[in-house]
Design a protein around this motif. Structure first.
Motif, short mmCIF file in Angstrom:
data_model
loop_
_atom_site.label_atom_id
_atom_site.label_comp_id
_atom_site.label_asym_id
_atom_site.label_seq_id
_atom_site.Cartn_x
_atom_site.Cartn_y
_atom_site.Cartn_z
N TYR A 116 -10.86 -100.91 -19.31
CA TYR A 116 -11.89 -99.95 -19.91
C TYR A 116 -13.17 -99.68 -19.24
O TYR A 116 -13.36 -100.36 -18.34
CB TYR A 116 -12.39 -100.55 -21.42
CG TYR A 116 -11.17 -100.51 -22.44
CD1 TYR A 116 -11.13 -99.50 -23.21
CD2 TYR A 116 -10.62 -101.73 -22.61
CE1 TYR A 116 -10.21 -99.61 -24.19
CE2 TYR A 116 -9.73 -101.71 -23.62
CZ TYR A 116 -9.43 -100.72 -24.50
OH TYR A 116 -8.53 -100.80 -25.51
N ILE A 160 -16.19 -89.10 -18.92
CA ILE A 160 -14.84 -89.45 -19.76
C ILE A 160 -13.96 -88.83 -18.88
O ILE A 160 -12.70 -89.62 -18.96
CB ILE A 160 -15.25 -88.87 -21.10
CG1 ILE A 160 -16.41 -89.78 -21.85
CG2 ILE A 160 -13.92 -89.03 -21.89
CD1 ILE A 160 -16.57 -89.14 -23.12
N GLN A 212 -10.45 -90.89 -17.81
CA GLN A 212 -9.12 -90.82 -18.13
C GLN A 212 -8.27 -90.31 -17.22
O GLN A 212 -6.92 -90.81 -17.10
CB GLN A 212 -9.05 -89.44 -19.04
CG GLN A 212 -9.62 -89.77 -20.49
CD GLN A 212 -9.73 -88.51 -21.43
OE1 GLN A 212 -10.07 -87.40 -20.93
NE2 GLN A 212 -9.35 -88.67 -22.72
N ARG A 213 -8.94 -89.39 -15.97
CA ARG A 213 -7.94 -89.33 -14.79
C ARG A 213 -7.42 -90.50 -14.22
O ARG A 213 -6.21 -90.59 -13.49
CB ARG A 213 -8.62 -88.43 -13.87
CG ARG A 213 -8.43 -87.30 -13.22
CD ARG A 213 -9.33 -86.51 -12.30
NE ARG A 213 -10.29 -86.90 -11.79
CZ ARG A 213 -11.66 -86.75 -12.00
NH1 ARG A 213 -11.83 -85.81 -12.97
NH2 ARG A 213 -12.68 -87.27 -11.28
N GLY A 273 -6.91 -93.31 -15.85
CA GLY A 273 -5.85 -94.26 -16.55
C GLY A 273 -6.79 -95.27 -17.21
O GLY A 273 -6.29 -96.20 -17.66
N GLY A 292 -9.12 -96.55 -20.11
CA GLY A 292 -9.56 -96.50 -21.75
C GLY A 292 -11.14 -96.16 -21.62
O GLY A 292 -12.01 -96.90 -20.50
N VAL A 293 -11.83 -95.61 -22.42
CA VAL A 293 -13.10 -95.30 -22.52
C VAL A 293 -13.81 -95.62 -23.92
O VAL A 293 -13.37 -95.48 -25.11
CB VAL A 293 -13.38 -93.61 -22.45
CG1 VAL A 293 -14.88 -93.28 -22.47
CG2 VAL A 293 -12.62 -93.22 -21.15
N LEU A 344 -11.42 -82.10 -23.39
CA LEU A 344 -10.87 -83.39 -23.04
C LEU A 344 -9.52 -83.89 -24.29
O LEU A 344 -9.91 -83.48 -25.43
CB LEU A 344 -11.61 -84.54 -22.87
CG LEU A 344 -12.91 -84.37 -21.75
CD1 LEU A 344 -13.77 -85.48 -21.72
CD2 LEU A 344 -11.97 -84.22 -20.41
N SER A 345 -8.76 -84.53 -23.84
CA SER A 345 -7.57 -85.23 -24.71
C SER A 345 -8.34 -86.33 -25.30
O SER A 345 -9.17 -86.94 -24.96
CB SER A 345 -6.47 -85.48 -24.29
OG SER A 345 -6.49 -86.82 -23.45
N ASP A 365 -6.80 -89.07 -25.47
CA ASP A 365 -6.44 -90.19 -24.86
C ASP A 365 -7.24 -91.38 -24.44
O ASP A 365 -8.11 -91.11 -23.72
CB ASP A 365 -5.19 -89.91 -23.62
CG ASP A 365 -4.36 -89.04 -24.00
OD1 ASP A 365 -4.09 -88.91 -25.19
OD2 ASP A 365 -3.65 -88.46 -23.11
N GLY A 366 -6.75 -92.51 -24.89
CA GLY A 366 -7.78 -93.87 -24.42
C GLY A 366 -8.98 -93.83 -24.89
O GLY A 366 -9.83 -94.70 -24.44
N ILE A 367 -9.34 -92.93 -26.04
CA ILE A 367 -10.93 -92.74 -26.30
C ILE A 367 -11.15 -94.11 -27.52
O ILE A 367 -10.40 -93.94 -28.45
CB ILE A 367 -11.24 -91.76 -26.78
CG1 ILE A 367 -11.12 -90.46 -25.77
CG2 ILE A 367 -12.73 -91.55 -27.30
CD1 ILE A 367 -12.08 -90.52 -24.59
#
Ligand code: PEP
Length: 249
Positions: free
Chosen positions: A90, A113, A117-118, A120, A122-123, A154-155, A157-159
């Motif tokens: 993360y 962010i 994500q680019r 991989g 987690g944020v 942004l998607s 994903d991982g947020i």
């Protein structure tokens, strides 16, 4: 079911030797836990040593910030691929101290962010109002702006969202469980409007701001609280272990 996540933000504390010492003491205190995700965010200089001593454990590694480009002439900056290289899972983005002291804006937070994500990662995306904004009755407007601008294009994903009222960070003044729940439920509703109900139901929303062993369990009883981002009380292994073991407090 959202797995609770409890993260330690060490800020600008601990040398490599102190990091190693903390981890050796902390891991035995939490090694039996599998129903909570545990994350530690040391300073950049301690990431590699932390990765080495956390290997094979149930504790994940996070960085406290990153830059929005992957590589280049940006003296002093650290990129997403570099954080992946030292085994970070993360990265914290948009902490209020970065916004306050390092002029981070919703726009730079958005770029960071995207970069995380680019790579991989987690944020742990921090948002929260100042005391003035709360007193002016602008809390929900501020949260809405930080969410929409920070996540623009942004998607999800991982947020993971961390709601951290600025007036509660490092001040000993915690939001009441009800104040936190009100903000968290509003955040979930905004996420639902942005990405749909399924995403909102699955997204973890952490609370941060003077979390301690003696207030964590009341906070965690709130339906929209899915964990905590902990500063000061995460610096001692026994104190952070008690927070992680909040179900037993
Ligand atoms: C933080 O820095 O994210 C934080 C919540 O700090 P503290 O727990 O010390 O208020």
């Amino acid at each position: 079911m959202r797995t609770p996540l409890i993260a330690a933000n060490w800020k600008m504390h601990k040398t490599t030797a102190q990091t190693r010492e903390f981890i050796m003491e902390f891991l035995p205190l939490v090694k039996d836990l599998s129903d909570v995700e545990i994350v530690i965010a040391p300073p950049f200089t301690s990431l590699a040593v932390a990765a080495k001593f956390l290997k094979g454990s149930n504790v994940k590694l996070a960085a406290q910030d990153l830059f929005w480009e992957d590589e280049g002439a940006y003296t002093g900056e650290i990129s997403g691929p570099m954080l992946k290289d030292v085994e970070c899972s993360y990265v914290i983005v948009g902490h209020s101290e970065r916004r306050q002291y390092f002029a981070e804006t919703d726009e730079t937070v958005n770029r960071k962010i995207g970069a995380a994500q680019r790579s991989g990662l987690g944020v742990i995306f921090c948002i929260g109002e100042t005391l003035q904004e709360r007193e002016d009755g602008r809390t929900l407007d501020v949260l809405k702006r930080q969410l929409t601008e920070g996540l623009r294009d942004l998607s999800p994903d991982g947020i993971v969202i961390a709601y951290e009222p600025v007036w509660a960070i490092g001040t000993g003044r915690t939001a009441t469980p009800e104040q936190a729940q009100e903000a968290h439920s509003f955040i979930r509703q905004q996420i639902s409007e942005m990405y749909g109900q399924g995403v909102a139901e699955g997204m973890r929303i952490l609370y941060g701001g003077s979390v301690k062993p003696d207030n964590i369990s009341a906070l965690m009883r709130m339906p929209d609280l899915d964990g905590a981002l902990v500063g000061g009380a995460s610096l001692k292994p026994d104190s952070f272990a008690k927070i992680v073991r909040y179900r037993e407090v």
